[in-house]
Scaffold this motif. Structure first.
Motif, PDB file in Angstrom:
ATOM      1  N   VAL A  11      33.351   1.772  24.941  1.00  0.00           N
ATOM      2  CA  VAL A  11      32.003   1.593  24.418  1.00  0.00           C
ATOM      3  C   VAL A  11      31.933   0.210  23.787  1.00  0.00           C
ATOM      4  O   VAL A  11      32.823  -0.183  23.033  1.00  0.00           O
ATOM      5  CB  VAL A  11      31.659   2.676  23.368  1.00  0.00           C
ATOM      6  CG1 VAL A  11      30.307   2.405  22.732  1.00  0.00           C
ATOM      7  CG2 VAL A  11      31.688   4.060  23.996  1.00  0.00           C
ATOM      8  N   THR A  85      27.387   6.909  20.781  1.00  0.00           N
ATOM      9  CA  THR A  85      26.271   6.053  21.189  1.00  0.00           C
ATOM     10  C   THR A  85      24.936   6.654  20.759  1.00  0.00           C
ATOM     11  O   THR A  85      24.050   5.921  20.318  1.00  0.00           O
ATOM     12  CB  THR A  85      26.265   5.783  22.708  1.00  0.00           C
ATOM     13  OG1 THR A  85      26.211   7.012  23.410  1.00  0.00           O
ATOM     14  CG2 THR A  85      27.486   5.004  23.134  1.00  0.00           C
ATOM     15  N   ASN A  89      22.422   4.778  18.418  1.00  0.00           N
ATOM     16  CA  ASN A  89      21.111   4.486  19.006  1.00  0.00           C
ATOM     17  C   ASN A  89      19.973   5.138  18.226  1.00  0.00           C
ATOM     18  O   ASN A  89      18.857   4.632  18.208  1.00  0.00           O
ATOM     19  CB  ASN A  89      21.059   4.933  20.470  1.00  0.00           C
ATOM     20  CG  ASN A  89      21.871   4.035  21.370  1.00  0.00           C
ATOM     21  OD1 ASN A  89      22.155   2.891  21.048  1.00  0.00           O
ATOM     22  ND2 ASN A  89      22.263   4.558  22.513  1.00  0.00           N
ATOM     23  N   SER A 118      23.129  -4.797  19.121  1.00  0.00           N
ATOM     24  CA  SER A 118      23.340  -4.476  20.533  1.00  0.00           C
ATOM     25  C   SER A 118      23.722  -3.012  20.586  1.00  0.00           C
ATOM     26  O   SER A 118      24.802  -2.629  20.139  1.00  0.00           O
ATOM     27  CB  SER A 118      24.454  -5.349  21.124  1.00  0.00           C
ATOM     28  OG  SER A 118      24.728  -4.955  22.451  1.00  0.00           O
ATOM     29  N   THR A 119      22.808  -2.197  21.096  1.00  0.00           N
ATOM     30  CA  THR A 119      23.067  -0.764  21.119  1.00  0.00           C
ATOM     31  C   THR A 119      24.292  -0.478  21.978  1.00  0.00           C
ATOM     32  O   THR A 119      24.552  -1.171  22.959  1.00  0.00           O
ATOM     33  CB  THR A 119      21.853   0.025  21.655  1.00  0.00           C
ATOM     34  OG1 THR A 119      21.521  -0.468  22.939  1.00  0.00           O
ATOM     35  CG2 THR A 119      20.673  -0.087  20.722  1.00  0.00           C
ATOM     36  N   SER A 121      26.896   0.632  24.628  1.00  0.00           N
ATOM     37  CA  SER A 121      26.846   0.941  26.056  1.00  0.00           C
ATOM     38  C   SER A 121      28.202   1.464  26.476  1.00  0.00           C
ATOM     39  O   SER A 121      29.237   0.977  26.017  1.00  0.00           O
ATOM     40  CB  SER A 121      26.468  -0.309  26.861  1.00  0.00           C
ATOM     41  OG  SER A 121      27.439  -1.312  26.681  1.00  0.00           O
ATOM     42  N   THR A 123      31.078   2.080  29.219  1.00  0.00           N
ATOM     43  CA  THR A 123      31.633   1.546  30.455  1.00  0.00           C
ATOM     44  C   THR A 123      32.696   2.518  30.943  1.00  0.00           C
ATOM     45  O   THR A 123      33.629   2.839  30.213  1.00  0.00           O
ATOM     46  CB  THR A 123      32.267   0.159  30.228  1.00  0.00           C
ATOM     47  OG1 THR A 123      31.260  -0.701  29.713  1.00  0.00           O
ATOM     48  CG2 THR A 123      32.827  -0.405  31.506  1.00  0.00           C
TER      49      THR A 123
END
Length: 165
Positions: A11, A85, A89, A118-119, A121, A123
């Motif tokens: 993340v 997240t 978020n 930057s929220t 994300s 991967t």
């Protein structure tokens, strides 16, 4: 071969910390930040990596200058990564106050605010390719019986290739 461990998920996120500059956010403070993120995310400190630290100027007079810290958290399962997240978020003033309190408790005493810039994300690693089919051995012979066997083997090979496509 069947993998023995689940794929590792990473993340990425970034936060603005007011109360620090690039110069005052020393290696010791960075370690404390990693500890704070690890505590919030409920992971090992070794799984938190600081990717970048940059100066962050105030956009308006009401917003103080500070630093932006980009970081990643690795070695997660998908469910845990999604919970983290979603929490970030959907951050509320209460969540941010809790985060600030966690950071201050860990030793980032100069921190004034935390703003998600930057929220997070998620991967996920690329899936492994499927295993190769076993090799087909063809034995050729010059006799009629051998020719028939050869043609049968070619037909089987073509059917196997067609099923893969």
């Amino acid at each position: 071969l069947v993998p023995t461990t689940a794929p590792q998920i990473e993340v990425f996120a970034a936060v603005k910390l007011t109360g620090y500059t690039v110069a005052t956010f020393t290696a010791a403070k960075q370690t404390i930040f990693q500890f704070g993120i690890a505590t919030i995310a409920q992971v090992s400190v070794a799984d938190v990596t600081i990717i970048s630290i940059t100066a962050s100027a105030a956009r308006r007079q009401l917003l103080a200058a500070g630093i932006e810290v980009g970081f990643s958290i690795k070695n997660w399962d998908l469910a845990s990564a999604k919970v983290f997240t979603e929490t970030i978020n959907n951050a509320t003033a209460v969540n941010m106050a809790t985060m600030i309190a966690q950071f201050k408790l860990a030793g980032l005493t100069e921190i004034e605010s935390v703003i998600v810039t930057s929220t997070p994300s998620i991967t996920m690693p690329s899936p492994s390719p499927p295993p190769s089919p076993p090799p087909v051995i063809i034995i050729a012979s010059s006799s009629a019986k051998g020719a028939k066997s050869f043609l049968t083997a070619v037909a089987v090979l073509i059917a196997a290739i067609a099923s893969l496509v």
